[in-house]
Design an enzyme around this catalytic site. Structure first.
Site, PDB file in Angstrom:
ATOM      1  N   GLY A 100      33.637  60.558   0.864  1.00 43.69           N
ATOM      2  CA  GLY A 100      33.094  61.482  -0.343  1.00 43.69           C
ATOM      3  C   GLY A 100      32.169  60.699  -1.384  1.00 43.69           C
ATOM      4  N   ASP A 268      44.414  59.216   5.738  1.00 43.61           N
ATOM      5  CA  ASP A 268      42.969  58.835   5.875  1.00 43.61           C
ATOM      6  C   ASP A 268      42.383  57.680   4.930  1.00 43.61           C
ATOM      7  OD1 ASP A 268      43.688  60.747   3.784  1.00 43.61           O
ATOM      8  OD2 ASP A 268      41.844  60.093   2.826  1.00 43.61           O
TER       9      ASP A 268
END
Length: 513
Positions: A100, A268
């Site tokens: 992101g 993650d």
């Protein structure tokens, strides 16, 4: 710098989205999306890791390199991209995630053939930004730049930091999620690693039932980063999973050795190579507390507390095992491997504690000794790092209360002092069982126990100075973290001053960037 030597083997190997669209969206059946960094009009270099740049093959810094370091005005050869992955966040399946705030430039190879991926953090939005802006603020960038280097010099597997730069723009963040957003200085760092592959990359392909891509990804990972694995077929994937488990356990033990608390061990955020990645609301531990978490988002459950990191790493490996099951197809093997993980971890953990105490080997009764020590540390609120530094100074003439009162965050009354003295007596008795000399024992301790750790209050002070245009603290901390087993600056090797106990960013942090 030799940026023209950057290559892009990952995007040459796997299915991707070449639209270049940075808008948040799902990108099924692909492992990456090309995306252009936002670009900044007035970037300014704050720090550059010259020695590391030469080590990885980028060479010496030139003034014109500031554009590359700030992901601005890049030459056409570089196809910048962000990767897609999935993950379990705080124990819950989160579905598709991805880079992101991170954008990859590609890979650089040095003269010895070692490869490193080059990645910007804070250079703008990607398809995986989840409605965020993809920017980073100065405080989080300084924290990652310094801490990743500190971990490297402590001898712990980690990503590395190449540069830190102001972007010249302001970024709005609500630092404690209190409904009071503020403008902060924007920054971008370049970080590198042999690979940024995470558990989540494998979870994504498995969840989407893209088994052929999962096979290709696993083969690519083994071929490039696990070259000692020789078997073929299902045995190859079994050996791969076994090695990932070992590397992960070894990393957790190293975190315990120096008192590092990651704060957000989602799947993650777990490196497939066993590296420390994603420095967010982390902390080096001050007073010893197995229940300490530095992350406000982790309250009240404290899922990612210091003492739970071994347990959580095993849980995360279970999720990786589920993702790799279509390749391994042996439920019994996976269960046995994961059930054995705890035995391997605890033996490695206790062996590590032996080194911290100067014991030559792990003995049968040491588990009870360590349990008593943990209870004492928590009750007396002793500083984890400084306790061992003081233990190294112990001799037959030591005043026990005087020796340890300076490293306690509480008051050592008569009762607590007696408990401490009783423990030290048992420690001295245990030392006499060593088959190595006293000097050899002390040398072992000095190699294992750092003199300097990068505490949050020091980072806070450094960030404040940089915000005010000063870099003296940055330079001082850089020198100290490069020599953590020496006491170069004694004034930096003290317990957290009480004035910082309740200051945001010194004891607790949020996930805000």
């Amino acid at each position: 710098m030799n940026i023209d030597q950057i290559t892009q083997p990952f995007i040459d190997m796997f299915p991707g989205d070449f639209s270049g669209n940075p808008m948040q969206r799902n990108t099924p059946k692909v492992l990456f999306s090309t995306v252009n960094p936002v670009g900044f009009d007035n970037p300014k270099l704050v720090a550059f890791n010259q020695k590391f740049s030469e080590e990885i093959g980028l060479g010496k810094f030139q003034e014109s390199d500031i554009n590359f370091l700030a992901a601005t005005n890049l030459f056409e050869k570089i196809k910048t991209y962000a990767t897609a992955y999935a993950g379990h966040q705080f124990g819950n399946w989160a579905g598709q995630l991805g880079d992101g705030r991170a954008i990859l430039a590609g890979e650089i190879t040095n003269e010895s053939g070692k490869k490193n991926e080059i990645q910007w953090k804070g250079a703008g939005a990607t398809p995986y930004s989840r409605h965020a802006d993809g920017r980073a603020v100065l405080r989080s960038s300084v924290r990652e730049y310094l801490m990743s280097e500190a971990m490297h010099h402590l001898g712990i597997p980690t990503t590395r930091a190449l540069s830190l730069a102001f972007t010249g723009e302001s970024v709005v963040r609500d630092i404690m999620y209190s409904g009071d957003p503020q403008e902060e200085k924007g920054a971008v760092i370049i970080r590198t690693a042999e690979s940024f592959l995470r558990f989540g990359h494998f979870e994504l392909m498995s969840a989407q039932k893209e088994i052929n891509t999962l096979i290709d990804l696993t083969d690519f990972t083994i071929e490039n980063y696990f070259k000692d694995i020789k078997p073929e077929g299902e045995q190859k994937y079994q050996a791969f999973f076994t090695e990932v488990c070992k590397r992960t356990a070894d990393l957790m033990v190293e975190w315990f050795r120096v008192g590092f608390v990651h704060g957000v061990m989602n799947t993650d955020n777990m490196s497939i190579l066993g590296l420390t990645i994603d420095y967010g609301p982390y902390s080096m531990m001050d007073e010893y507390d197995l229940n300490f978490t530095p992350n406000t988002t982790d309250l009240p459950g404290r899922r990612y507390a210091f003492g739970k990191q071994g347990q959580i790493s095993q849980w995360n490996l279970w999720q990786l095992a589920n993702a790799l099951f279509p390749l391994i197809k042996d439920e019994k093997f996976l269960e046995e491997t994961l059930n054995n993980y705890g035995n391997y971890f605890w033996e490695a953990h206790d062996t590590m504690l032996c080194r911290k105490f100067g014991f030559d080997e792990l003995k049968k009764d040491d588990e009870e000794f360590f349990t008593n020590w943990q209870a004492l540390m928590q009750e007396l609120q002793l500083d984890y790092t400084l306790f061992f530094n003081q233990l190294e100074k112990l001799d037959e003439n030591s005043d026990i209360k005087h020796l340890f009162s300076s490293v306690s965050y509480g008051f050592l009354d008569e009762s607590k002092t007696q408990k401490l003295e009783h423990f030290i007596s048992s420690y001295e008795s245990r030392l006499r069982e060593n088959k190595i000399s006293k000097k050899e024992s002390l040398d072992l301790m000095k190699k294992t126990n750092p003199k300097f750790i990068l505490r949050n209050y020091l980072l806070y002070e450094c960030i404040e100075e940089i915000n005010n245009g000063k870099t003296e603290m940055l330079e001082k901390l850089t020198k100290a973290l490069e020599n953590p087993y020496e006491e170069i600056f004694p004034e930096l090797s003290i317990k957290r001053p009480s004035g910082y106990d309740d200051v945001s960013g010194c004891s607790m942090l949020s996930c805000s960037s």
